[in-house]
Design a protein around this motif. Structure first.
Motif, mmCIF file in Angstrom:
data_model
loop_
_atom_site.group_PDB
_atom_site.id
_atom_site.type_symbol
_atom_site.label_atom_id
_atom_site.label_comp_id
_atom_site.label_asym_id
_atom_site.label_seq_id
_atom_site.Cartn_x
_atom_site.Cartn_y
_atom_site.Cartn_z
ATOM 1 N N LEU A 115 0.804 -1.224 0.000
ATOM 2 C CA LEU A 115 0.000 0.000 0.000
ATOM 3 C C LEU A 115 0.836 1.272 0.000
ATOM 4 C CD1 LEU A 115 -2.941 -0.762 2.480
ATOM 5 C CD2 LEU A 115 -2.972 -0.787 -0.014
ATOM 6 N N VAL A 116 2.129 1.154 0.247
ATOM 7 C CA VAL A 116 2.955 2.351 0.403
ATOM 8 C C VAL A 116 2.939 3.222 -0.848
ATOM 9 C CG1 VAL A 116 5.290 3.231 0.775
ATOM 10 C CG2 VAL A 116 4.449 1.312 2.148
ATOM 11 N N ASN A 117 3.276 2.658 -1.993
ATOM 12 C CA ASN A 117 3.312 3.466 -3.211
ATOM 13 C C ASN A 117 1.932 3.941 -3.666
ATOM 14 O OD1 ASN A 117 6.091 3.778 -3.711
ATOM 15 N ND2 ASN A 117 6.226 1.713 -4.536
ATOM 16 N N PRO A 118 0.880 3.091 -3.600
ATOM 17 C CA PRO A 118 -0.447 3.610 -3.933
ATOM 18 C C PRO A 118 -0.876 4.778 -3.049
ATOM 19 C CG PRO A 118 -0.476 1.225 -4.020
ATOM 20 C CD PRO A 118 0.861 1.615 -3.461
ATOM 21 N N TYR A 120 1.146 6.900 -1.506
ATOM 22 C CA TYR A 120 1.954 8.040 -1.959
ATOM 23 C C TYR A 120 1.414 8.608 -3.266
ATOM 24 C CZ TYR A 120 5.961 8.414 1.225
ATOM 25 O OH TYR A 120 6.776 8.681 2.300
ATOM 26 N N ASP A 121 1.049 7.739 -4.206
ATOM 27 C CA ASP A 121 0.522 8.212 -5.491
ATOM 28 C C ASP A 121 -0.738 9.057 -5.296
ATOM 29 O OD1 ASP A 121 2.568 6.982 -6.860
ATOM 30 O OD2 ASP A 121 1.382 5.236 -7.463
ATOM 31 N N CYS A 122 -1.594 8.624 -4.387
ATOM 32 C CA CYS A 122 -2.821 9.386 -4.107
ATOM 33 C C CYS A 122 -2.493 10.746 -3.501
ATOM 34 C CB CYS A 122 -3.727 8.601 -3.167
ATOM 35 S SG CYS A 122 -4.525 7.159 -3.910
ATOM 36 N N ARG A 125 -1.079 13.079 -5.997
ATOM 37 C CA ARG A 125 -2.124 13.634 -6.868
ATOM 38 C C ARG A 125 -2.801 14.815 -6.194
ATOM 39 N NH1 ARG A 125 -4.296 16.181 -9.648
ATOM 40 N NH2 ARG A 125 -5.754 15.797 -11.354
ATOM 41 N N LEU A 126 -2.990 14.710 -4.892
ATOM 42 C CA LEU A 126 -3.602 15.807 -4.144
ATOM 43 C C LEU A 126 -2.690 17.031 -4.072
ATOM 44 C CD1 LEU A 126 -5.175 13.863 -1.132
ATOM 45 C CD2 LEU A 126 -6.413 14.916 -3.024
ATOM 46 N N ALA A 127 -1.395 16.823 -4.328
ATOM 47 C CA ALA A 127 -0.439 17.924 -4.258
ATOM 48 C C ALA A 127 -0.195 18.591 -5.610
ATOM 49 C CB ALA A 127 0.890 17.418 -3.688
ATOM 50 N N LYS A 128 -0.853 18.106 -6.664
ATOM 51 C CA LYS A 128 -0.696 18.725 -7.975
ATOM 52 C C LYS A 128 -1.395 20.081 -8.012
ATOM 53 C CE LYS A 128 0.139 14.711 -10.932
ATOM 54 N NZ LYS A 128 -0.294 13.980 -12.148
ATOM 55 N N PRO A 129 -0.944 20.974 -8.903
ATOM 56 C CA PRO A 129 -1.485 22.337 -8.931
ATOM 57 C C PRO A 129 -3.008 22.429 -9.006
ATOM 58 C CG PRO A 129 0.489 22.225 -10.260
ATOM 59 C CD PRO A 129 0.184 20.815 -9.854
ATOM 60 N N ASP A 130 -3.632 21.598 -9.863
ATOM 61 C CA ASP A 130 -5.085 21.714 -9.989
ATOM 62 C C ASP A 130 -5.802 21.285 -8.713
ATOM 63 O OD1 ASP A 130 -4.307 19.057 -10.423
ATOM 64 O OD2 ASP A 130 -6.045 18.621 -11.687
ATOM 65 N N GLN A 158 12.338 9.117 0.652
ATOM 66 C CA GLN A 158 12.568 9.861 -0.591
ATOM 67 C C GLN A 158 11.251 10.338 -1.193
ATOM 68 O OE1 GLN A 158 15.528 10.937 -2.147
ATOM 69 N NE2 GLN A 158 13.922 12.138 -3.151
ATOM 70 N N ARG A 159 10.249 9.485 -1.173
ATOM 71 C CA ARG A 159 8.961 9.892 -1.733
ATOM 72 C C ARG A 159 8.311 10.978 -0.872
ATOM 73 N NH1 ARG A 159 4.907 6.378 -5.014
ATOM 74 N NH2 ARG A 159 4.721 8.486 -5.849
ATOM 75 N N MET A 160 8.547 10.924 0.432
ATOM 76 C CA MET A 160 8.016 11.985 1.287
ATOM 77 C C MET A 160 8.709 13.305 0.958
ATOM 78 S SD MET A 160 5.707 12.717 3.482
ATOM 79 C CE MET A 160 5.182 11.126 4.154
ATOM 80 N N ASP A 161 10.026 13.260 0.722
ATOM 81 C CA ASP A 161 10.739 14.478 0.301
ATOM 82 C C ASP A 161 10.146 15.015 -0.995
ATOM 83 O OD1 ASP A 161 12.511 14.393 2.436
ATOM 84 O OD2 ASP A 161 14.091 13.375 1.315
ATOM 85 N N ASP A 162 9.889 14.136 -1.943
ATOM 86 C CA ASP A 162 9.316 14.557 -3.230
ATOM 87 C C ASP A 162 7.948 15.200 -3.037
ATOM 88 O OD1 ASP A 162 11.554 13.519 -4.464
ATOM 89 O OD2 ASP A 162 10.575 11.642 -5.059
ATOM 90 N N LEU A 163 7.151 14.603 -2.167
ATOM 91 C CA LEU A 163 5.818 15.146 -1.896
ATOM 92 C C LEU A 163 5.915 16.545 -1.289
ATOM 93 C CD1 LEU A 163 2.732 14.924 -1.610
ATOM 94 C CD2 LEU A 163 3.095 13.666 0.526
#
Length: 212
Positions: A115-118, A120-122, A125-130, A158-163
């Motif tokens: 579930l970790v990557n799914p 993060y992916d969600c 998506r919530l962090a995208k500009p729109d 690393q993914r948390m840093d990216d987020l």
């Protein structure tokens, strides 16, 4: 999914059914129960916040229920963008639900790696500009990070840093953010910077502003 059967209505998940699922899992169709829980979670954000607790209770006596829930989550994950386009409420409910499951369902006292990557992916998506232009999505993002951010970071820093690069850039550069969205983003940036803790002073500042 066929909905003509009464078994697919959340009303069928009454106390007797819940108790039976916990005490004697073989007496109920756990796949149907998993569909009932997910279906209702996508409709009702309050229920989606509690669904993890129900799943956790059932899993204590029937470990394979993990598989039933995970399979349905994967199905919904594949169509997440269509869900968001069709119904923002359903999308927010889905994110709330998958984060709730991540929080509650463990394997050897650790979150389910699958579930970790799914998750993060969600959140990405919530962090995208729109999405940042929509207070409902920003609020959902911040609530989930308050709940599971520290756990997620331990699983993949690393993914948390990216987020948080996205969130920082959104806060600094995004045009059209509401004042509430900016406040929520600033609060979560400070929350993580403080080791997933807000100082008493910061807590009073942010939550008095939100209350106002």
């Amino acid at each position: 999914m066929e909905n003509s059967s009464d078994d697919y209505r959340i009303q069928s998940l009454d106390l007797d059914t819940q108790e039976t699922a916990v005490k004697d899992p073989s007496a109920v169709n756990l796949e149907k129960v998993s569909h009932i829980i997910v279906d209702q979670s996508l409709k009702d954000q309050i229920f989606s916040k509690e669904a993890g607790r129900i799943c956790y209770t059932i899993v204590q006596t029937h470990l394979t229920f993990n598989f039933n829930v995970k399979t349905r989550l994967q199905q919904e994950f594949k169509v997440r963008e269509e869900t968001r386009g069709r119904s923002l409420q359903e999308w927010v409910c889905y994110v709330t639900f998958i984060c709730n499951i991540f929080d509650y369902l463990k394997v050897n006292n650790m979150p389910m790696v699958a579930l970790v990557n799914p998750v993060y992916d969600c959140l990405m998506r919530l962090a995208k500009p729109d999405a940042l232009l929509n207070e409902e999505e920003v609020d959902c993002l911040v609530l989930q990070l308050h709940r599971i951010g520290e756990q997620l970071e331990m699983m993949n820093s690393q993914r948390m840093d990216d987020l948080f690069f996205l969130l920082r850039d959104g806060f600094l550069l995004q045009e059209g953010l509401t004042s509430m969205a900016r406040l929520l983003l600033l609060e979560i940036l400070e929350f993580r910077a403080g080791g997933w803790i807000l100082s008493t002073t910061a807590h009073k500042y942010y939550y008095s502003e939100i209350a106002d």
